[in-house]
Design a protein around this motif. Structure first.
Motif, PDB file in Angstrom:
ATOM      1  N   GLY A 188      -0.775  -0.952  -0.903  1.00  0.00           N
ATOM      2  CA  GLY A 188      -0.604  -0.878   0.529  1.00  0.00           C
ATOM      3  C   GLY A 188      -1.818  -0.290   1.219  1.00  0.00           C
ATOM      4  N   ALA A 189      -1.813  -0.407   2.537  1.00  0.00           N
ATOM      5  CA  ALA A 189      -2.932   0.080   3.340  1.00  0.00           C
ATOM      6  C   ALA A 189      -3.085   1.596   3.265  1.00  0.00           C
ATOM      7  CB  ALA A 189      -2.745  -0.354   4.786  1.00  0.00           C
ATOM      8  N   ASN A 190      -2.002   2.291   2.916  1.00  0.00           N
ATOM      9  CA  ASN A 190      -2.026   3.759   2.928  1.00  0.00           C
ATOM     10  C   ASN A 190      -2.130   4.354   1.530  1.00  0.00           C
ATOM     11  OD1 ASN A 190      -1.525   4.158   5.893  1.00  0.00           O
ATOM     12  ND2 ASN A 190       0.312   2.983   5.368  1.00  0.00           N
ATOM     13  N   ILE A 191      -2.778   3.628   0.626  1.00  0.00           N
ATOM     14  CA  ILE A 191      -2.859   4.070  -0.764  1.00  0.00           C
ATOM     15  C   ILE A 191      -3.615   5.391  -0.911  1.00  0.00           C
ATOM     16  CG2 ILE A 191      -4.931   2.686  -1.226  1.00  0.00           C
ATOM     17  CD1 ILE A 191      -1.993   3.460  -3.647  1.00  0.00           C
ATOM     18  N   THR A 192      -4.485   5.734   0.031  1.00  0.00           N
ATOM     19  CA  THR A 192      -5.191   7.015  -0.063  1.00  0.00           C
ATOM     20  C   THR A 192      -4.241   8.193   0.070  1.00  0.00           C
ATOM     21  OG1 THR A 192      -5.747   6.873   2.286  1.00  0.00           O
ATOM     22  CG2 THR A 192      -7.430   6.160   0.716  1.00  0.00           C
ATOM     23  N   GLN A 193      -3.033   7.960   0.617  1.00  0.00           N
ATOM     24  CA  GLN A 193      -2.016   9.006   0.698  1.00  0.00           C
ATOM     25  C   GLN A 193      -1.110   8.999  -0.536  1.00  0.00           C
ATOM     26  OE1 GLN A 193      -1.911  11.169   3.371  1.00  0.00           O
ATOM     27  NE2 GLN A 193      -3.794  10.153   4.005  1.00  0.00           N
ATOM     28  N   ALA A 194      -1.372   8.088  -1.461  1.00  0.00           N
ATOM     29  CA  ALA A 194      -0.534   7.957  -2.662  1.00  0.00           C
ATOM     30  C   ALA A 194      -1.429   7.675  -3.872  1.00  0.00           C
ATOM     31  CB  ALA A 194       0.502   6.849  -2.465  1.00  0.00           C
ATOM     32  N   VAL A 200       4.597   2.111  -4.737  1.00  0.00           N
ATOM     33  CA  VAL A 200       5.265   2.085  -6.041  1.00  0.00           C
ATOM     34  C   VAL A 200       4.367   1.402  -7.069  1.00  0.00           C
ATOM     35  CG1 VAL A 200       7.308   1.258  -7.296  1.00  0.00           C
ATOM     36  CG2 VAL A 200       7.513   1.943  -4.893  1.00  0.00           C
ATOM     37  N   TYR A 201       4.438   1.898  -8.301  1.00  0.00           N
ATOM     38  CA  TYR A 201       3.859   1.165  -9.431  1.00  0.00           C
ATOM     39  C   TYR A 201       4.878   1.138 -10.553  1.00  0.00           C
ATOM     40  CZ  TYR A 201       1.075  -0.217 -13.432  1.00  0.00           C
ATOM     41  OH  TYR A 201       0.612  -0.874 -14.547  1.00  0.00           O
ATOM     42  N   ILE A 202       5.158  -0.064 -11.055  1.00  0.00           N
ATOM     43  CA  ILE A 202       6.045  -0.244 -12.200  1.00  0.00           C
ATOM     44  C   ILE A 202       5.216  -0.795 -13.352  1.00  0.00           C
ATOM     45  CG2 ILE A 202       8.074  -1.431 -13.108  1.00  0.00           C
ATOM     46  CD1 ILE A 202       8.812   0.517 -10.947  1.00  0.00           C
ATOM     47  N   GLY A 203       5.141  -0.039 -14.411  1.00  0.00           N
ATOM     48  CA  GLY A 203       4.371  -0.456 -15.583  1.00  0.00           C
ATOM     49  C   GLY A 203       4.705   0.450 -16.750  1.00  0.00           C
ATOM     50  N   LYS A 204       3.800   0.539 -17.720  1.00  0.00           N
ATOM     51  CA  LYS A 204       4.011   1.471 -18.832  1.00  0.00           C
ATOM     52  C   LYS A 204       4.106   2.896 -18.300  1.00  0.00           C
ATOM     53  CE  LYS A 204       0.445  -0.348 -20.858  1.00  0.00           C
ATOM     54  NZ  LYS A 204      -0.694  -0.575 -21.787  1.00  0.00           N
ATOM     55  N   VAL A 245      -0.414   6.544  -7.469  1.00  0.00           N
ATOM     56  CA  VAL A 245      -0.026   5.162  -7.758  1.00  0.00           C
ATOM     57  C   VAL A 245      -1.221   4.394  -8.322  1.00  0.00           C
ATOM     58  CG1 VAL A 245       0.802   3.015  -6.739  1.00  0.00           C
ATOM     59  CG2 VAL A 245       1.822   5.189  -6.063  1.00  0.00           C
ATOM     60  N   LEU A 246      -2.373   4.533  -7.687  1.00  0.00           N
ATOM     61  CA  LEU A 246      -3.579   3.883  -8.221  1.00  0.00           C
ATOM     62  C   LEU A 246      -3.942   4.455  -9.590  1.00  0.00           C
ATOM     63  CD1 LEU A 246      -6.015   1.980  -7.929  1.00  0.00           C
ATOM     64  CD2 LEU A 246      -7.224   3.859  -6.826  1.00  0.00           C
ATOM     65  N   ASP A 247      -3.821   5.757  -9.750  1.00  0.00           N
ATOM     66  CA  ASP A 247      -4.163   6.376 -11.032  1.00  0.00           C
ATOM     67  C   ASP A 247      -3.259   5.870 -12.154  1.00  0.00           C
ATOM     68  OD1 ASP A 247      -6.232   7.833  -9.919  1.00  0.00           O
ATOM     69  OD2 ASP A 247      -5.001   9.612  -9.552  1.00  0.00           O
ATOM     70  N   ALA A 248      -1.984   5.644 -11.848  1.00  0.00           N
ATOM     71  CA  ALA A 248      -1.075   5.108 -12.866  1.00  0.00           C
ATOM     72  C   ALA A 248      -1.476   3.702 -13.273  1.00  0.00           C
ATOM     73  CB  ALA A 248       0.363   5.107 -12.333  1.00  0.00           C
ATOM     74  N   VAL A 249      -1.904   2.893 -12.303  1.00  0.00           N
ATOM     75  CA  VAL A 249      -2.379   1.544 -12.605  1.00  0.00           C
ATOM     76  C   VAL A 249      -3.591   1.603 -13.512  1.00  0.00           C
ATOM     77  CG1 VAL A 249      -3.407  -0.539 -11.628  1.00  0.00           C
ATOM     78  CG2 VAL A 249      -1.510   0.569 -10.444  1.00  0.00           C
ATOM     79  N   LEU A 250      -4.564   2.432 -13.162  1.00  0.00           N
ATOM     80  CA  LEU A 250      -5.799   2.514 -13.937  1.00  0.00           C
ATOM     81  C   LEU A 250      -5.516   3.007 -15.361  1.00  0.00           C
ATOM     82  CD1 LEU A 250      -8.245   3.995 -11.263  1.00  0.00           C
ATOM     83  CD2 LEU A 250      -7.940   1.609 -11.936  1.00  0.00           C
ATOM     84  N   GLU A 251      -4.606   3.954 -15.493  1.00  0.00           N
ATOM     85  CA  GLU A 251      -4.256   4.458 -16.822  1.00  0.00           C
ATOM     86  C   GLU A 251      -3.631   3.369 -17.681  1.00  0.00           C
ATOM     87  OE1 GLU A 251      -1.428   7.881 -18.849  1.00  0.00           O
ATOM     88  OE2 GLU A 251      -2.307   8.251 -16.868  1.00  0.00           O
ATOM     89  N   ASP A 252      -2.745   2.559 -17.064  1.00  0.00           N
ATOM     90  CA  ASP A 252      -2.117   1.466 -17.806  1.00  0.00           C
ATOM     91  C   ASP A 252      -3.132   0.428 -18.265  1.00  0.00           C
ATOM     92  OD1 ASP A 252       0.455   2.316 -17.944  1.00  0.00           O
ATOM     93  OD2 ASP A 252       1.307   0.719 -16.720  1.00  0.00           O
TER      94      ASP A 252
END
Length: 282
Positions: free
Chosen positions: A263-269, A189-193, A272-279
């Motif tokens: 999480g350890a399985n972020i490569t399957q999600a 999960v990512y909660i942000g803008k 979520v990382l892309d949303a963080v980087l965009e924010d």
């Protein structure tokens, strides 16, 4: 962008670094162990418990001209949530102090979620029970014992009634929890803008029926996604999260715990990382 990733030797750190490299970023890794990782410059630093941890981390961030810091080690989170902003003006991917502190403690997590109407396993502190009959009445057998502050499968033990003597020796650094037998999930999960959620089902666990996932698959489970988002909001958490959820025998999902980091399985999600980087404007 030049991004620092802590715990680069762990599965979350390695996988975050791998995704960042795929996206063309420079990655500086730090870890308490000597680590070699292709494409990443790695520094060895003291563990989070060491008095010089923050000073060393901040010094490295300045020396390496870091533009963003991503922690992936659970033990670091309360320290960084509390102190990083006092030491550095480099943005860090982490939630606010009190939310991180509450998420770090499984008893406080259960209490806060329960108070906000989010379903959790029944739970007690060891000091709140004085007989196996009380556990049978309030939690049921088998139950779990695990550290209030800890991660993965460390000291997570499935207890049966014959284990009462061992349970009776536990202090309140541990929590006793109803054992939830159903399907195990790890929503990222990512909660942000810009928020994002990917529900992963744990199809194999490293410790058999508890602990970290050995294998996962993406699934469509709207009720799991809904309770994950409700849990994040109830905890007042922002940023990335790895949430543990299981189904009861009646198929209803309950939240076991929340890790306020990737999480350890972020490569399957990856979303979520892309949303963080965009924010963060990356």
């Amino acid at each position: 962008m030049k991004i620092m990733v802590t715990g680069i030797g762990g599965p979350a750190g390695r996988n975050v670094a791998s995704l960042l490299l795929e996206r063309g970023h420079s990655v500086i890794g730090v870890d308490m162990q000597r680590i070699s990782l292709p494409g990443v410059k790695v520094h060895r630093i003291p563990p989070a418990s060491h008095p010089s941890f923050l000073e060393k981390l901040c010094t490295l961030a300045v020396e390496e001209s870091i533009q963003l810091m991503i922690p992936t080690v659970s033990e670091e989170l309360p320290i960084l949530a509390s102190e990083w902003i006092k030491w550095s003006d480099i943005p860090a991917v982490i939630s606010q102090k009190q939310a991180v502190y509450d998420a770090d403690d499984k008893f406080l997590t259960s209490k806060r979620l329960s108070n906000h109407g989010v379903c959790v396993p029944r739970y007690l502190l060891p000091s709140q029970v004085s007989s196996p009959e009380e556990i049978s009445l309030n939690l049921g057998w088998p139950c779990l014992s695990k550290p209030r502050v800890g991660r993965g499968g460390r000291e997570v033990v499935i207890r049966n009634v014959k284990d009462w003597p061992a349970i009776s020796m536990l202090d309140d650094r541990y929590i006793l929890q109803e054992f939830i037998p159903g399907t195990d999930y790890a929503p990222n999960v990512y909660i942000g803008k810009k928020s994002a959620i990917v529900v992963l089902e744990k199809t194999m666990l490293k410790e058999g029926i508890v602990g970290n996932a050995a294998e996962v698959k993406r699934v469509n489970a709207p009720d799991v996604a809904d309770i994950a988002i409700s849990a994040a909001k109830a905890m007042n958490l922002t940023g990335p999260m790895d949430i543990d959820i299981r189904r009861r025998n009646d198929n209803n999902p309950v939240v076991l715990e929340i890790n306020a980091r990737f999480g350890a399985n972020i490569t399957q999600a990856k979303e979520v990382l892309d949303a963080v980087l965009e924010d963060f404007g990356v």
